[in-house]
Design an enzyme around this catalytic site. Sequence first.
Site, PDB file in Angstrom:
ATOM      1  N   GLY A  11      24.621 -32.789 -20.538  1.00  0.00           N
ATOM      2  CA  GLY A  11      25.856 -32.445 -19.556  1.00  0.00           C
ATOM      3  C   GLY A  11      25.063 -32.626 -18.168  1.00  0.00           C
ATOM      4  O   GLY A  11      23.978 -31.875 -17.947  1.00  0.00           O
ATOM      5  N   ARG A  74      26.117 -37.781 -24.363  1.00  0.00           N
ATOM      6  CA  ARG A  74      25.419 -37.286 -25.570  1.00  0.00           C
ATOM      7  C   ARG A  74      25.218 -38.636 -26.629  1.00  0.00           C
ATOM      8  O   ARG A  74      26.371 -38.790 -26.826  1.00  0.00           O
ATOM      9  CB  ARG A  74      26.142 -35.979 -26.093  1.00  0.00           C
ATOM     10  CG  ARG A  74      26.247 -34.978 -25.129  1.00  0.00           C
ATOM     11  CD  ARG A  74      26.712 -33.618 -25.560  1.00  0.00           C
ATOM     12  NE  ARG A  74      27.156 -32.745 -24.545  1.00  0.00           N
ATOM     13  CZ  ARG A  74      26.122 -32.075 -23.626  1.00  0.00           C
ATOM     14  NH1 ARG A  74      25.096 -32.090 -23.928  1.00  0.00           N
ATOM     15  NH2 ARG A  74      26.626 -31.040 -22.840  1.00  0.00           N
ATOM     16  N   TYR A  75      24.157 -38.317 -27.231  1.00  0.00           N
ATOM     17  CA  TYR A  75      23.919 -39.688 -28.158  1.00  0.00           C
ATOM     18  C   TYR A  75      23.220 -39.173 -29.302  1.00  0.00           C
ATOM     19  O   TYR A  75      22.210 -38.331 -29.304  1.00  0.00           O
ATOM     20  CB  TYR A  75      23.240 -40.775 -27.438  1.00  0.00           C
ATOM     21  CG  TYR A  75      23.100 -41.941 -28.137  1.00  0.00           C
ATOM     22  CD1 TYR A  75      23.691 -42.761 -28.309  1.00  0.00           C
ATOM     23  CD2 TYR A  75      21.550 -42.298 -28.614  1.00  0.00           C
ATOM     24  CE1 TYR A  75      23.643 -43.877 -29.116  1.00  0.00           C
ATOM     25  CE2 TYR A  75      21.254 -43.562 -29.183  1.00  0.00           C
ATOM     26  CZ  TYR A  75      22.393 -44.236 -29.547  1.00  0.00           C
ATOM     27  OH  TYR A  75      21.917 -45.261 -30.224  1.00  0.00           O
ATOM     28  N   ASN A 103      17.373 -28.265 -23.478  1.00  0.00           N
ATOM     29  CA  ASN A 103      16.636 -27.937 -24.708  1.00  0.00           C
ATOM     30  C   ASN A 103      16.569 -29.016 -25.522  1.00  0.00           C
ATOM     31  O   ASN A 103      15.513 -29.458 -26.165  1.00  0.00           O
ATOM     32  CB  ASN A 103      17.355 -26.900 -25.489  1.00  0.00           C
ATOM     33  CG  ASN A 103      17.031 -25.506 -24.698  1.00  0.00           C
ATOM     34  OD1 ASN A 103      15.849 -25.171 -24.825  1.00  0.00           O
ATOM     35  ND2 ASN A 103      18.013 -24.493 -24.558  1.00  0.00           N
ATOM     36  N   GLY A 104      17.616 -29.818 -25.976  1.00  0.00           N
ATOM     37  CA  GLY A 104      17.527 -30.874 -26.812  1.00  0.00           C
ATOM     38  C   GLY A 104      16.822 -32.057 -26.316  1.00  0.00           C
ATOM     39  O   GLY A 104      16.220 -32.877 -27.031  1.00  0.00           O
ATOM     40  N   THR A 105      16.929 -32.175 -24.851  1.00  0.00           N
ATOM     41  CA  THR A 105      16.059 -33.211 -24.468  1.00  0.00           C
ATOM     42  C   THR A 105      14.713 -32.804 -24.410  1.00  0.00           C
ATOM     43  O   THR A 105      13.894 -33.804 -24.869  1.00  0.00           O
ATOM     44  CB  THR A 105      16.294 -33.726 -22.803  1.00  0.00           C
ATOM     45  OG1 THR A 105      17.603 -33.949 -22.602  1.00  0.00           O
ATOM     46  CG2 THR A 105      15.586 -34.474 -22.140  1.00  0.00           C
ATOM     47  N   ASP A 133      23.708 -23.722 -18.201  1.00  0.00           N
ATOM     48  CA  ASP A 133      23.724 -22.720 -19.045  1.00  0.00           C
ATOM     49  C   ASP A 133      22.622 -21.725 -19.103  1.00  0.00           C
ATOM     50  O   ASP A 133      22.753 -20.617 -19.336  1.00  0.00           O
ATOM     51  CB  ASP A 133      23.859 -23.313 -20.491  1.00  0.00           C
ATOM     52  CG  ASP A 133      24.961 -24.326 -20.696  1.00  0.00           C
ATOM     53  OD1 ASP A 133      26.011 -23.802 -20.196  1.00  0.00           O
ATOM     54  OD2 ASP A 133      24.759 -24.953 -21.899  1.00  0.00           O
TER      55      ASP A 133
END
Length: 386
Positions: A11, A74-75, A103-105, A133
């Site tokens: 995001g 998002r992928y 975090n995901g990255t 966030d």
Amino acid sequence: MRKIAVGQAGGPTAVINASLVGLLDGLYETNTVYAVMNGYQGLVEDDMEPLEEHSLEWVQQHKLVPGACLGSGRYPFTNERMQQAVEQLKRRGIDTLVFIGGNGTMAALQRLSVLAEEMHYKLQVIGIPKTVDNDLSCTDHAPGFASAARYVAMTARDISKDLEAMRNFEQVRIIETMGRNAGWLALSSGYLKTCDCDGPHHIYVPERPLAASQFLSDVQSSVQAFGMATIVVSEGFTFEGTAQVEREVVQGRPVLGGIAAQMEAIVREQLGLTVRSENMGMHQRSAMYAVSEQDLHEAYEVGAKAAEYVTSGLSNRMVSIQRRDTIEYNYDLVPVPLEDVMREGERLLPDIFIEDPARYYTWLQPIVGEPVPAYPAMRRRSVRSS
């Protein structure tokens, strides 16, 4: 001269492009930089283009523009797709991969680094933090959060003032914020309160599930005291014994949303009050008029520091903001291992801030930026005698 691929993931924030510009300002004169389009999808599909003078200038024009100018989204970055991404980078002879994300990255970058090593390809990997966030670990805060917090505080106060004017028509408003599993943003809604009568009157965060009966009692007590109740709730909040409310599941990822509407129904059915639920929506991460100057400055700085990491040969590191223990607000930018960020996972709102919001607002003040003018407190009137 190095070949460097740069992308944005997850995001967006209001200041993510400032981090990109900070990075490019430190790299483009002595390196070939490729823009990765649409996040990880661009890596997998080899959708990259070298930034030349005209395209570089176009990116630099986005320093004060929200969204992610290279495309983000998002992928589903599966192991198979990660292998394809490494192969694309290897085919182009790219030495370095830098991504801006949360975090995901950071977890994806760590896995890519390991995979590249297994494929016998030397790849330098650097992460630049961002998230509204504030749930990214191994950093005091992440660029993007302070501006979102500023927006949430200003908007919650304004909505409460609007309700104050409408108390003879409606009594309760329930405002839902972003935050996923962490309550940093929701709790920031009380930053501008000057007295108990100001809204928000109650704030609910994911770290503290609550009985529905207590919620109803909270609403009743505020309506009795002030003639109204402004409630702020994080999207990840749950009532005791219930699951998080999901708006939908997209590409296997749950999209939270709808707890405020659920709370609205409970208030209407159980208390018979006039109630409205609202979602602060995407303005939380895109409202440039509410951007914190400090947040914008730090976003650019972490990008510039990442450029230094690239030049010095550091790898498998994320730029981290570490606040100094001083009276005045000061901080250092230091490299932290991506493995540590991945291992620690989501950074939740600590108990000390939940139990003592004033302490949280003291922590928040220097990064939210220039002061916001105060409003006068709600006028308290005595009850007329008949």
